[in-house]
Design an enzyme around this catalytic site. Structure first.
Site, mmCIF file in Angstrom:
data_model
loop_
_atom_site.group_PDB
_atom_site.id
_atom_site.type_symbol
_atom_site.label_atom_id
_atom_site.label_comp_id
_atom_site.label_asym_id
_atom_site.label_seq_id
_atom_site.Cartn_x
_atom_site.Cartn_y
_atom_site.Cartn_z
ATOM 1 N N CYS A 1 0.846 -1.185 0.000
ATOM 2 C CA CYS A 1 0.000 0.000 0.000
ATOM 3 C C CYS A 1 0.886 1.241 0.000
ATOM 4 O O CYS A 1 2.061 1.197 0.329
ATOM 5 C CB CYS A 1 -0.954 0.044 1.186
ATOM 6 S SG CYS A 1 -1.982 -1.404 1.372
ATOM 7 N N LYS B 1 4.923 -3.987 -5.127
ATOM 8 C CA LYS B 1 6.377 -3.882 -5.248
ATOM 9 C C LYS B 1 7.102 -4.232 -3.958
ATOM 10 O O LYS B 1 8.063 -4.974 -3.963
ATOM 11 C CB LYS B 1 6.748 -2.465 -5.693
ATOM 12 C CG LYS B 1 8.249 -2.250 -5.895
ATOM 13 C CD LYS B 1 8.762 -3.047 -7.067
ATOM 14 C CE LYS B 1 10.234 -2.787 -7.340
ATOM 15 N NZ LYS B 1 10.736 -3.673 -8.405
#
Length: 598
Positions: A2, A593
């Site tokens: 997030c 990521k």
């Protein structure tokens, strides 16, 4: 995982926070939301499932969004489906807290674990009438990982934030200040940042900020200047960040060894290593700990260190390391590898190793990250911002740093000056050789087009190129959603060979090394079962044309350095397959990521 952005200053907040979460969308893109305090001191909240462009398009026209204070969030779902209602951390004790709050009259509107944070802050603010204190009181109640930004309708000139486990930085500007999960969201506005540490909170105004610990002690933090610019987080002439990052590798590999080669002494140096010569020589074994692509780089590092320095190495998944009783002695060096420096499992392994009194070295890309701060010493890979979720340039930069470490240890032990000169000459040639492979991009795209509709793929490699096969398979499955597995080539006979038929492409990493004859035999076994073979090989191929359906020829190098070359065609192959399938390679489904939760 997030991403959050907060802004307070003399400009309109909405476009700044929206732009910020767009730059953080690689951290999560299931849903997103914004909250601002407008010019009428009204709190306006808007959320939307899907990508940030969906949020932008759904914001009602004509609504008064004139505001100088706002926060925004892009989400990777953990608890609760990625719906508009849930567009919001891992709060481990959220069920207990939620039940308690509901008994006390709080009404919950989502399925997310993190909603308990807002209710706790509200409850404590009502009690103490101080927002900063309320956030610290909340931290004492919750267990788990979080990074939060908060605003209060009653306090329209203050922005608040806190972190535990998840990265959070303050961006220091002139007449404006920021909060964000990553410097990528801020670099267009300021290069001056402060990295918050665990269980720290901050109260921010347009011209000032105050950082406190959970115990209410005020602390001072060093302002760090970001050493990269906006061009690193723009795609430029490329269609995708992943494509750009693949093509940056001649530069990023050179950056990883620049200034670290000592030609006069035919050795390498890693300035971040604070061990004495005696301490370096006392290392008797090494444990490398990492996750995902970094774990594959660690496997390459195992081959490099054992071959060049003759020091025993084991490689462990960080997610498993802390749940068993690893044997770590005083002569063990633990190396943790993480592109972001914030990977939750790797951080936990680091802390476990340090708690046992073991020296820990970090290899990371992000200055000021948790791993950079908490390890005893370490080395940056200097790859620059990596935005594509599927890591490419960080992998080759990590391998380069591991080579430099192996080379340094080797020269202190058994590597002669003559062999040292040979290693130096060859590592300096690698960026140019990577460039030669990148010039074959169109040829690789043609091959990818032949296999874009496959449903399964097998990747084979031997020795130091077995981890490259694993990495190639991971790249394909990450971004194209094709099931792919990597194996040591000789292990194919022990099960996977049952899968091979005329519909199974087999990608074989086959540089001309001491096991080349063996891998040709493995290819014969594939061919006998009508499998389609794509080979990564050197010229001349010694009869390879009779076995492979497609061959990608790469330049020759020393066997120890072949992974820096063999992985490039596999990255390009995966990229082109995914693009030809019409997929978003920068934001593959279900991935983010930086994995900052367990």
């Amino acid at each position: 995982m997030c991403g959050i952005v907060g802004y307070i200053g003399n400009k309109q907040a909405l476009p700044i926070v929206i732009e910020g979460i767009k730059r953080l969308e690689y951290r999560g893109y299931d849903s997103s939301g914004i909250a601002i305090i407008n010019s009428d001191d009204e709190l306006v909240i808007h959320k939307k499932e899907g990508k940030i462009v969906d949020l932008e398009q759904s914001i009602p026209k004509g609504v008064n969004f004139e505001a100088h204070l706002g926060i925004a969030h892009t989400r990777w779902a953990t608890h609760g489906e990625p719906t508009t209602l849930n567009a919001h951390g891992i709060i481990e004790n959220y069920k207990v807290l939620r039940e308690k709050l509901e008994r006390e009259g709080h009404t919950f509107v989502s399925d997310t674990d993190t909603e308990v944070i807002a209710h706790l802050i509200e409850q404590f603010y009502v009690q103490c009438k101080d927002m900063h204190t309320a956030i610290r009181m909340m931290l004492k109640q919750v267990e788990g990982t979080l990074g939060i930004a908060a605003i209060n309708r009653d306090i329209p000139d203050k922005l608040y934030a806190a972190r535990r486990g998840s990265p959070l930085i303050i961006g220091v500007g002139e007449g404006q200040n920021f909060i964000a999960s990553d410097a990528a969201a801020l670099v267009v506005h300021t290069k001056n940042v402060i990295y918050l540490q665990d269980d720290e909170t901050v109260e921010i105004s347009a011209n000032d900020f105050t950082i406190k610990t959970i115990a209410d002690d005020e602390v001072q933090r060093e302002i760090i200047k970001i050493n990269w610019d906006i061009s690193m987080i723009d795609k430029g002439e490329y269609d995708f960040f992943m494509q750009k990052e693949i093509f940056e590798q001649p530069t990023t590999i050179a950056n990883a060894f620049r200034g670290r080669i000592m030609d006069m002494y035919n050795t390498s140096r890693l300035g971040g290593i604070s061990l004495s010569i005696d301490e370096m020589n006392s290392i008797r074994n090494i444990c490398i700990v990492a996750c995902g692509t970094s774990w594959h780089a660690g496997l390459v590092g195992q081959y490099l260190i054992e071959e060049i320095a003759k020091v025993p190495v084991r490689v462990e998944y960080a997610s498993e390391f802390r749940y068993r009783d690893p044997i770590l002695g005083p002569e063990t060096l633990v190396i943790v590898i993480s592109q972001s420096g914030e990977t939750a499992d790797t951080l936990a392994a680091l802390r476990e190793a340090r708690a046992r009194g073991t020296k820990v070295m970090g290899i990371t890309n992000v200055v000021g990250s948790s791993i950079a701060r908490e390890t005893d010493f370490g080395s940056y890979i200097h790859a620059g911002a990596e935005i594509g979720v599927a890591s490419t340039k960080a992998f080759t930069s990590q391998i380069t740093v591991l080579f430099l470490l192996a080379f340094l240890l080797g020269r202190m032990r058994i590597v002669s000056p003559q062999d040292g000169a040979r290693y130096i000459k060859e590592i300096k040639s690698i960026p140019g050789k990577v460039g030669e492979i990148l010039n074959m991009n169109d040829e690789i795209r043609v091959i990818a087009k032949k296999y874009k509709d496959t449903t399964n793929a097998l990747y084979l490699g031997r020795g130091i190129n077995y981890p490259v096969a694993l990495e190639g398979a991971l790249k394909l499955k990450e971004i194209s959603y094709i099931h792919a597995e990597g194996y040591p080539a000789a292990e194919m006979k022990h099960g996977p060979i049952a899968l091979i038929d005329e519909n199974m492409p087999v990608i074989v990493v086959a540089p001309d090394d001491f096991v080349y004859g063996k891998i040709l035999n493995n290819m014969e076994e594939v061919k006998a079962r009508k499998g389609k073979i794509i080979a990564i090989a050197n010229e001349p191929s010694n009869g390879l044309e009779n076995l492979a359906d497609d061959i990608i020829f790469i330049p020759r190098t020393l066997p120890a350095l072949t992974p820096l070359l063999t992985v490039i065609p596999l990255q390009l192959f995966a990229y082109h397959v995914a693009v030809l399938r019409g997929l978003d390679v920068d934001q593959p489904r279900n991935l983010a990521k930086s994995v900052t939760v367990e």
